[in-house]
Design an enzyme around this catalytic site. Structure first.
Site, mmCIF file in Angstrom:
data_model
loop_
_atom_site.group_PDB
_atom_site.id
_atom_site.type_symbol
_atom_site.label_atom_id
_atom_site.label_comp_id
_atom_site.label_asym_id
_atom_site.label_seq_id
_atom_site.Cartn_x
_atom_site.Cartn_y
_atom_site.Cartn_z
ATOM 1 N N CYS A 212 0.877 -1.122 0.179
ATOM 2 C CA CYS A 212 0.236 -0.474 -0.049
ATOM 3 C C CYS A 212 1.015 1.469 0.151
ATOM 4 O O CYS A 212 2.324 1.397 0.779
ATOM 5 C CB CYS A 212 -1.039 0.244 1.460
ATOM 6 S SG CYS A 212 -1.900 1.090 1.847
ATOM 7 N N CYS A 215 0.452 3.479 3.924
ATOM 8 C CA CYS A 215 0.840 3.053 4.825
ATOM 9 C C CYS A 215 1.819 1.445 4.666
ATOM 10 O O CYS A 215 2.012 1.464 5.882
ATOM 11 C CB CYS A 215 -1.036 2.313 6.007
ATOM 12 S SG CYS A 215 -1.278 1.123 5.057
ATOM 13 N N CYS A 234 -6.252 -2.794 0.764
ATOM 14 C CA CYS A 234 -5.263 -2.709 2.024
ATOM 15 C C CYS A 234 -5.696 -3.265 3.020
ATOM 16 O O CYS A 234 -7.290 -1.852 3.508
ATOM 17 C CB CYS A 234 -4.741 -1.310 1.797
ATOM 18 S SG CYS A 234 -3.415 -1.227 3.568
ATOM 19 N N CYS A 237 -5.108 0.489 6.088
ATOM 20 C CA CYS A 237 -5.244 1.703 6.478
ATOM 21 C C CYS A 237 -7.380 1.709 5.137
ATOM 22 O O CYS A 237 -7.871 3.094 5.274
ATOM 23 C CB CYS A 237 -4.630 2.409 5.727
ATOM 24 S SG CYS A 237 -4.071 2.234 3.883
ATOM 25 N N ASP A 360 19.351 -2.079 -20.401
ATOM 26 C CA ASP A 360 19.180 -3.470 -19.342
ATOM 27 C C ASP A 360 17.753 -4.697 -19.433
ATOM 28 O O ASP A 360 16.770 -3.724 -19.358
ATOM 29 C CB ASP A 360 19.066 -2.636 -17.780
ATOM 30 C CG ASP A 360 18.524 -4.055 -16.789
ATOM 31 O OD1 ASP A 360 18.631 -4.710 -16.619
ATOM 32 O OD2 ASP A 360 18.670 -3.875 -15.474
#
Length: 445
Positions: A212, A215, A234, A237, A360
Site C-alpha cells: 500500500c 501505509c 489494503c 488503512c 538493461d
C-alpha cells in the site's frame, strides 16, 4: 507575427519535408529546431487551441488511447492536433503543434490530444496546462532510464501539481494510478472493470504495487485481471479500488471485444484484453469533456492502429501482425493476445538494447514466455541486437528458437516457408524499422 516564431515554424516544416524525402521520421528533430529558435513557441501555440487539451500518460496503451480519442473527436467534426506517431517527449510534442500550423504560423484547432512520456511531463507542463489527463497504468519500464516505479510516480505527481485545474481520468484497477489521483487535489474520475473476466490461476506475472502506498501494508486482492490490475484493498488503512465512474461490464473476448459501459454497448474487432482498458479510457475522456458518443462504435470499426499496435499487413498471402512489446506487462499481454489465435502460426521476436529501449534487458526474465508452448506455434525466430539473450531466455523454458539477427531475412523466410500466419513482436527501436520494412514488403507507398 514575431519573425523568430515564423522562422521557427518554417524551419520545422522544412526539416520534416527533408526527412521525409530521405526516408527518415524527422518529427523530433523538427520540434527541437523550432524550440531552439523560438523557446515560447509551444506555450503560444497551445493557447491557440480553441477548446480542450487532453494529455495521455501511462506505461502501456498511450498511443492507442491517444489516437483513438483524437479519432472520436474528428468524427464529431472537430479539428484535432495529435502526435499520432508516438513521439512523446518534449520535442515530439512541440512538433505536433508546429507541424500543424499553416504558413502564417498559426493553428486552426479545436482540440489537442497529446501523448506524453511520463518522465517528460515535468518538461512539457511548464509550456501549457492541459484540461484533462488520462493515466492508463503504471508498470516497470526501462529500469536504467526510469529507475524504480516510485521515480515515475514522483515525476507525475510533480507534473500534476503544476496543473491544479486539470481533471484526471485514471485506471481505477491500478492501485498506483489511483494513489496518484488521491494524493493530489485535482478533480478525478476512474475507469475499470469491476467483474472478473480471466482466469489467473496459471499466471506468474510480476505484480507492481504489492504494498500500500499509503501505509506500507501488503495489498490484498479479490481478483486480478493482469499484472497488478484488479480489485485491490489494503486491510490496514482502507485504501481500495475507487468507485468506477466508467465501469466495463459483461466483457467478452471470444469474437473481438464487446462490453457495456454506462448503458452503452461497445463492439470492436480488436484482440487483447488490454484493449478493453484503452477503449474505456477513451469513452471516459470523451464523456468527461461532454463529447458526443454517437459515432463511437463507428470510430472503433474504422480505426487503423498506428505503428505496431495490432498493426496488420498482408504480404504475398501471409497475414503479418506487428506489435510493440517493451516491458513485462506489455509482453505478457501480447502473449495472451497471440494465445487467442488457435491456428498454426510463426512468431518473430526482436530485442534491441539501444538507449531508447533501455540497455538493461533483465526484464525479459520477468515475462511468462513458457506460455508460448500453448500457442500452436510452428516456429519462433529471434532477431535484433540481443537475439542471443532472447534465445537463451527461451531455452530456459525449453522452447527452441531460430537465431537470425537480420529482421528482414527472418520475415522473408517466414513469408516463403511459414504458416501464412506471422506475429512480429518488437521492442521500441525495432518498431519504426520493422514497420517501414513491412510497408515496403506489402507494396504500400
Amino acid at each position: 507575427m514575431n519573425i523568430r516564431r515564423l522562422f521557427a515554424v518554417w524551419s520545422a516544416h522544412f526539416i520534416k519535408t527533408a526527412c521525409r524525402l530521405t526516408g527518415k521520421q524527422g518529427a523530433t528533430l523538427a520540434g527541437k529546431a523550432a524550440l531552439s529558435i523560438y523557446p515560447p513557441i509551444l506555450s503560444e501555440l497551445a493557447k491557440e487551441v480553441k477548446k480542450d487539451i487532453f494529455v495521455v500518460c501511462g506505461t502501456n496503451g498511450k498511443t492507442t488511447t491517444n489516437n483513438l480519442l483524437a479519432s472520436v473527436l474528428e468524427a464529431n467534426g472537430q479539428k484535432v492536433i495529435c502526435n499520432r506517431t508516438g513521439s512523446n517527449m518534449l520535442n515530439g510534442v512541440v512538433s505536433a503543434f508546429v507541424l500543424n500550423t499553416g504558413l502564417s504560423g498559426h493553428l486552426k484547432a479545436d482540440y489537442a490530444c497529446i501523448e506524453i512520456d511520463e518522465a517528460s511531463t515535468v518538461r512539457v507542463f511548464p509550456h501549457f496546462q492541459p484540461d484533462f489527463m488520462v493515466l492508463t497504468n503504471l508498470f516497470r519500464d526501462q529500469l536504467d532510464r526510469y529507475g524504480e516505479i516510485d521515480t515515475t510516480m514522483n515525476l507525475l505527481s510533480k507534473a500534476i501539481k503544476m496543473a491544479p485545474k486539470m481533471k484526471l481520468l485514471v485506471n481505477g484497477d491500478d492501485s498506483l494510478s489511483t494513489f496518484l489521483a488521491l494524493d493530489n487535489k485535482n478533480e478525478y474520475a476512474a475507469y475499470g472493470i469491476s467483474q472478473k473476466v480471466l482466469s489467473d490461476e496459471n499466471s506468474r506475472e510480476i505484480r507492481e504495487g504489492r504494498f500500500c502506498k499509503r501505509c506500507g501494508e501488503k495489498m490484498q486482492y479479490h481478483f486480478y485481471h493482469y499484472s497488478q490490475l484488479g480489485d485491490y484493498y489494503c486491510p490496514h488503512c482502507g485504501f481500495k479500488r475507487p468507485h468506477l465512474d466508467f465501469d466495463g461490464t459483461n466483457v467478452r473476448l471470444d469474437d473481438g471485444i464487446t462490453f457495456d459501459v454506462n448503458d452503452f454497448h461497445v463492439k470492436a474487432n480488436y484482440r487483447g484484453f488490454y484493449n478493453v482498458y484503452n477503449i474505456l479510457a477513451v469513452y471516459g475522456a470523451a464523456s468527461m469533456a461532454n463529447i458526443s458518443l454517437e459515432h463511437f462504435n463507428d470510430v472503433l470499426g474504422n480505426f487503423t492502429p498506428q505503428f505496431g499496435r495490432n498493426e496488420l499487413f498482408e504480404i504475398r498471402g501471409t497475414k503479418v501482425m506487428l506489435n510493440l512489446a517493451k516491458n513485462p506487462a506489455g509482453f505478457n499481454q501480447n502473449i495472451s493476445a497471440v494465445m487467442t489465435d488457435t491456428s498454426p502460426k510463426d512468431i518473430i521476436i526482436l530485442i534491441n538494447d539501444n538507449s531508447q529501449d533501455g540497455t538493461d534487458i533483465s526484464w525479459l526474465w520477468d515475462v511468462d514466455f513458457d506460455r508460448l508452448k500453448d500457442t500452436n506455434t510452428a516456429s519462433i525466430t529471434v532477431c535484433g541486437i540481443r537475439c542471443l539473450d532472447m534465445a537463451l531466455r527461451l531455452k530456459y523454458v525449453d522452447i527452441p528458437s531460430d537465431v537470425e539477427q537480420d529482421i528482414e531475412k527472418a520475415i522473408e523466410n517466414k513469408i516463403q516457408n511459414g504458416t501464412k500466419n506471422l506475429y512480429v513482436l518488437v521492442n521500441y527501436t525495432g518498431l519504426y524499422t520493422t514497420h517501414n520494412l513491412l510497408k515496403k514488403m506489402e507494396g504500400r507507398k
